[in-house]
Design an enzyme around this catalytic site. Structure first.
Site, mmCIF file in Angstrom:
data_model
loop_
_atom_site.group_PDB
_atom_site.id
_atom_site.type_symbol
_atom_site.label_atom_id
_atom_site.label_comp_id
_atom_site.label_asym_id
_atom_site.label_seq_id
_atom_site.Cartn_x
_atom_site.Cartn_y
_atom_site.Cartn_z
ATOM 1 C CG ASP A 185 -1.629 -1.089 1.191
ATOM 2 O OD1 ASP A 185 -2.498 -1.774 0.159
ATOM 3 O OD2 ASP A 185 -2.473 -1.061 2.313
ATOM 4 C CE LYS A 235 3.769 -2.016 -4.550
ATOM 5 N NZ LYS A 235 2.945 -2.237 -2.761
ATOM 6 N N GLY A 290 -4.157 -4.478 -4.480
ATOM 7 C CA GLY A 290 -5.543 -3.302 -4.879
ATOM 8 C C GLY A 290 -4.494 -2.058 -5.044
ATOM 9 C CG HIS A 291 -1.447 -1.638 -7.282
ATOM 10 N ND1 HIS A 291 -0.676 -2.584 -8.921
ATOM 11 C CD2 HIS A 291 -0.687 -1.959 -6.663
ATOM 12 C CE1 HIS A 291 0.320 -2.731 -7.787
ATOM 13 N NE2 HIS A 291 -0.057 -2.636 -6.454
ATOM 14 C CD GLN A 329 1.313 -8.836 -2.548
ATOM 15 O OE1 GLN A 329 1.668 -9.329 -2.691
ATOM 16 N NE2 GLN A 329 -0.388 -8.214 -2.841
HETATM 17 P P1 IMP Z 1 -2.162 -12.835 2.239
HETATM 18 O O1 IMP Z 1 -1.266 -11.803 1.151
HETATM 19 O O2 IMP Z 1 -3.551 -12.761 1.847
HETATM 20 O O3 IMP Z 1 -1.956 -14.359 2.220
HETATM 21 O O4 IMP Z 1 -1.973 -12.028 3.639
HETATM 22 C C1 IMP Z 1 -0.475 -11.444 3.940
HETATM 23 C C2 IMP Z 1 -0.399 -10.731 4.137
HETATM 24 O O5 IMP Z 1 -0.165 -9.344 3.670
HETATM 25 C C3 IMP Z 1 -1.402 -9.933 5.526
HETATM 26 O O6 IMP Z 1 -1.290 -9.013 6.124
HETATM 27 C C4 IMP Z 1 -2.362 -9.232 4.314
HETATM 28 O O7 IMP Z 1 -2.583 -8.477 4.930
HETATM 29 C C5 IMP Z 1 -1.007 -8.356 3.364
HETATM 30 N N1 IMP Z 1 -1.485 -8.476 2.268
HETATM 31 C C6 IMP Z 1 -0.953 -8.744 1.184
HETATM 32 N N2 IMP Z 1 -1.523 -8.301 -0.129
HETATM 33 C C7 IMP Z 1 -1.495 -6.665 0.792
HETATM 34 C C8 IMP Z 1 -1.134 -5.761 -0.040
HETATM 35 O O8 IMP Z 1 -1.141 -4.961 -1.412
HETATM 36 N N3 IMP Z 1 -1.739 -4.771 0.792
HETATM 37 C C9 IMP Z 1 -0.805 -4.796 1.627
HETATM 38 N N4 IMP Z 1 -1.054 -5.927 2.669
HETATM 39 C C10 IMP Z 1 -1.214 -6.570 1.937
#
Ligand code: IMP
Length: 424
Positions: free
Chosen positions: A13, A16, A40-41, A224
């Site tokens: 977040d 990017k 999520g962009h 991420q």
């Molecule tokens: P997962 O990727 O859904 O397995 O989540 C694992 C961890 O990564 C959690 O803390 C999510 O909130 C975090 N996370 C995954 N994708 C994003 C992203 O695009 N932005 C921020 N945090 C993310």
């Protein structure tokens, strides 16, 4: 413009999408190489808000080619929804401008159910995942029992390929007290999705390497952030892919020797969603930003945890990623603060340290060491050039560059495309 990797330097977040969108103008191809629909962009252009999860934000440019690389995990149903939403907003998506790697793994409905079931079972140790099935999909990939995009090419085999996997996972769901997925329904849904996605499926490794050999410029859009990296993040509170620069190469089939530049993106403060340690977390900053209507997740709508800028993390991430420069986003979020804090080191058991420790227990014992800067107390959002910035904001950015070990090259002062400034 050179072949560039964009990575997040915090917990995702970082904004990017906006920096990618800005650099896309100077590229020919934009590629995603890891993660899935957990990303999520948000990009705002001409007042229209586009939310992208799997499709590179380059799709918003009519003449760019977008690639979803082999390292990405793809929920075919979610991808089609995203395509439909973007098309309804007037975005053109064709087999010519959206290429999907045949080697990418598929996130199927049972992966989402497993994600939720496994999180529930972890109880107080839950990771706080996005619930998009990311962990279970990568687990199946590593376990060598995943289904790939190439498997969508022959729909006559799908029933058989999906059934044994779904039944295997249904055993776990049932044992955990969760509803099993309806295998016939999954087969039907995925078969229908396969027929729509087939024209986009190709060998993107060959495509990308040919493109590079022909002088086209590729932008690798990281999803991420570095501290969600499966190897380098705050394990186990991480995602299941390599979010750092190396992941762009393995996840696309492009050699590191072809990469010419790495840009790290960080917010002017820190945020995180989900569980895990966060040394500079601050209620004051959270209240301030949430009060401005900022810092709610694009994928889940969750309120993000907020805190002061942690330069220990950024310096370490600049090292891992080999950043040539950094982009600082959301600088305008600090406009109303009379004093701005920057964490420059941690104190752990009486010792001052400059790199994040390995264990969660140690991280939890770290106390932030702050330096304070006077705020600029001015609305930056309408400024059109770096030169217009107040001296105090410039001094803050210069200090960030020193602490990061990489110069600040780009600046974000608002969500729109024209609110990105080049730092001369
Ligand atoms: P997962 O990727 O859904 O397995 O989540 C694992 C961890 O990564 C959690 O803390 C999510 O909130 C975090 N996370 C995954 N994708 C994003 C992203 O695009 N932005 C921020 N945090 C993310």
């Amino acid at each position: 413009m050179s072949n560039t990797i964009i990575v997040g330097l915090q917990w995702g977040d970082e904004g990017k999408g906006k920096i990618v969108d800005y650099l896309t103008e100077r590229s020919d191809v934009v590629a995603r190489a890891q993660g899935g629909s957990n990303a999520g962009h948000t990009v705002i252009n001409n007042g229209i808000k586009y939310i992208l999860h799997l499709i590179p934000s380059g799709i918003l440019w009519p003449d760019k080619i977008c690639v979803i690389g082999n390292g990405v995990v793809i929920d075919p149903i979610g991808l089609l929804k995203e395509m439909d939403t973007l098309r309804a907003q007037g975005v053109s998506i064709t087999p010519q401008n959206l290429l999907i790697s045949d080697n990418a793994h598929l996130t199927l409905p049972y992966h989402r159910s497993l994600d939720l079931a496994r999180e529930k079972r972890r109880g107080v140790n839950a990771i706080g995942t996005t619930g998009r099935g990311i962990g279970p999909t990568y687990a199946d990939k590593i376990e060598r029992q995943g289904l790939r995009i190439t498997d969508l090419r022959d729909t006559s085999k799908l029933a058989e390929e999906i059934s044994w996997r779904a039944e295997l996972h249904n055993q776990e769901l049932e044992a955990a007290g969760y509803e099993k997925v309806n295998v016939a329904e999954v087969v039907e849904l995925i078969t229908a999705a396969a027929l729509r996605l087939q024209p986009h499926i190709t060998n993107t490794v060959v495509y990308l390497n040919h493109a590079l050999n022909n002088g086209m410029k590729v932008l690798f859009e990281g999803a991420q952030g570095s501290y969600l990296d499966i190897d380098h993040g705050t394990y186990p509170f991480v995602t299941s892919s390599n979010t750092t620069a190396g992941g762009a190469c393995t996840g696309s089939g492009v050699s590191p020797r072809k990469i010419e530049r790495v840009v790290g993106v960080a917010k002017a403060y820190t945020t995180r969603v989900g569980g895990g340690p966060f040394i500079t977390e601050s209620q004051e900053i959270s209240d301030l930003l949430h009060g401005m209507g900022r810092e709610y997740g694009a994928t889940t709508g969750r309120e993000r945890r907020c805190g002061w800028l942690d330069m220990v993390l950024i310096h370490h991430a600049v090292m891992i990623n080999g950043c040539d420069e950094i982009a600082i986003t959301n600088l305008d979020g600090l406009d109303t603060l009379s004093t701005i804090r920057i964490c420059t080191a941690y104190e752990l058991d009486g010792q001052v340290i400059h790199h994040p420790p390995a264990t969660i227990a140690e991280i939890e014992r770290c106390k932030p060491v702050y330096e304070e800067h006077e705020g600029w107390l001015q609305d930056l959002s309408g400024m059109t050039s770096y030169d217009d910035l107040p001296e105090k904001a410039k001094a803050y950015l210069t200090r960030l560059g020193e602490l990061a070990g990489a110069k600040v090259g780009l600046l974000g002062i608002g969500p729109s495309r024209d609110q990105t400034l080049v730092v001369e």
